[in-house]
Scaffold this active site. Structure first.
Site, PDB file in Angstrom:
ATOM      1  CE1 TYR A  34     -17.953  64.296 -20.082  1.00  0.00           C
ATOM      2  CE2 TYR A  34     -16.568  62.718 -18.929  1.00  0.00           C
ATOM      3  CZ  TYR A  34     -17.131  63.182 -20.107  1.00  0.00           C
ATOM      4  OH  TYR A  34     -16.885  62.539 -21.300  1.00  0.00           O
ATOM      5  CE  LYS A 151     -20.516  61.918 -20.120  1.00  0.00           C
ATOM      6  NZ  LYS A 151     -20.073  61.337 -21.412  1.00  0.00           N
ATOM      7  CD  GLU A 183     -17.702  53.572 -25.321  1.00  0.00           C
ATOM      8  OE1 GLU A 183     -18.880  53.948 -25.209  1.00  0.00           O
ATOM      9  OE2 GLU A 183     -16.957  53.355 -24.346  1.00  0.00           O
ATOM     10  CG  LEU A 207     -20.990  56.545 -21.281  1.00  0.00           C
ATOM     11  CD1 LEU A 207     -20.444  56.587 -19.863  1.00  0.00           C
ATOM     12  CD2 LEU A 207     -20.865  57.915 -21.931  1.00  0.00           C
TER      13      LEU A 207
END
Length: 287
Positions: A34, A151, A183, A207
């Protein structure tokens, strides 16, 4: 809530008429990718970056590229138009499709992918009052799979992290691996010490944030020092300030880590300035 128009496999439909198969691979296996693109003043922010990362995610999972990739900008714009989105988000999801039954083995490559897009209206997105006071975060063990650079729709643990933060009376969580921050649950993490911006380098562990790339570019253009390296939880607690970046939060100051206030407990000057620069520059080149 107003009935939205959404996009499903080539059709624009009222949201209550949108359907996908119970055999869809994302539903059964989390086998989907996504992207979320922000909208300011009716225009898309960083669209090309999100589009490139989407194609990389598909490649990393050996997922065929749907022909509709060539039309994604037009589809995004049409959804923004028909839903009258001034400020908000466009969510895009592509899955390996619905082969008609459940199986661990990938379906035939000719199985049509599922492509879904919808909008979320967020009036005043750029003027979020939370940015004026900053957010409080807790740290949690990073228990996600090893390919966080892709992702995917496998977001259960980040959701759990958000809920752990909420239960602790905080806003979000930073995930920690071997003592070092990877993260946030849905954002990249940064600390600032003696004017230097420190953030983890790109790898499979985090990411590859589209907003991250833009913010670091703007920081260097503004003559700010940037150091891409691992930083520990103790370093974070001793930082002068901290912040996170994402497509929907832009640059969001962090004022507390595990109950320890950073600086004077208010948003720092570096984070505040980077937020201003990012929003200002992104608006100039929005499509």
């Amino acid at each position: 809530m107003t009935m939205r128009t959404v996009y499903v496999n080539g059709d624009y439909l009222p949201e209550n008429e949108a359907k996908i198969s119970i055999f869809d691979r994302a539903f059964l296996m989390g086998d989907g990718v996504y992207e979320v693109t922000s909208v300011l003043d009716g225009k898309l922010i960083d669209f090309e970056g999100h589009n490139r990362r989407l194609q990389r995610s598909l490649d990393e999972l050996d997922m065929p590229h749907p022909a509709v990739l060539d039309d994604l900008l037009d589809i995004h714009r049409e959804l923004v138009r028909v839903n009258e989105i001034e400020d908000g988000l466009v969510y895009l999801q592509i899955t390996r499709g619905a082969p008609g039954d459940r199986d661990f083995v990938y379906p035939d490559p000719d199985t049509p992918p599922t492509v879904v897009l919808f909008t979320q209206s967020k009036p005043g997105l750029a003027d979020n009052p939370v940015a004026k006071k900053g957010i409080k975060i807790i740290t949690v063990e990073d228990m996600r799979w090893g390919r966080r650079d892709i992702k995917t729709t496998q977001l259960l643990y980040p959701s759990m992290g958000k809920m752990m933060a909420k239960k602790a009376g905080c806003d979000d969580a930073w995930m920690v691996q071997d003592g070092f921050v990877t993260e946030g649950t849905s954002n990249n993490a940064y600390i600032v010490k003696d004017g230097k911006i420190i953030t983890r380098a790109l790898s499979n562990d985090i990411l590859h944030g589209i907003t991250r790339a833009a913010v670091l570019r703007f920081a260097e253009e503004a003559q700010m020092q940037v150091e891409e390296r691992n930083f520990s939880v103790d370093e974070a607690k001793a930082a002068d300030e901290a912040f996170v970046t994402s497509a929907s939060a832009f640059v969001m100051p962090v004022v507390e880590v595990d109950g320890v206030a950073l600086g004077d407990g208010t948003p720092g000057t570096v984070a505040t300035r980077l937020r201003e620069i990012y929003i200002e520059e992104s608006r100039k080149v929005a499509v």
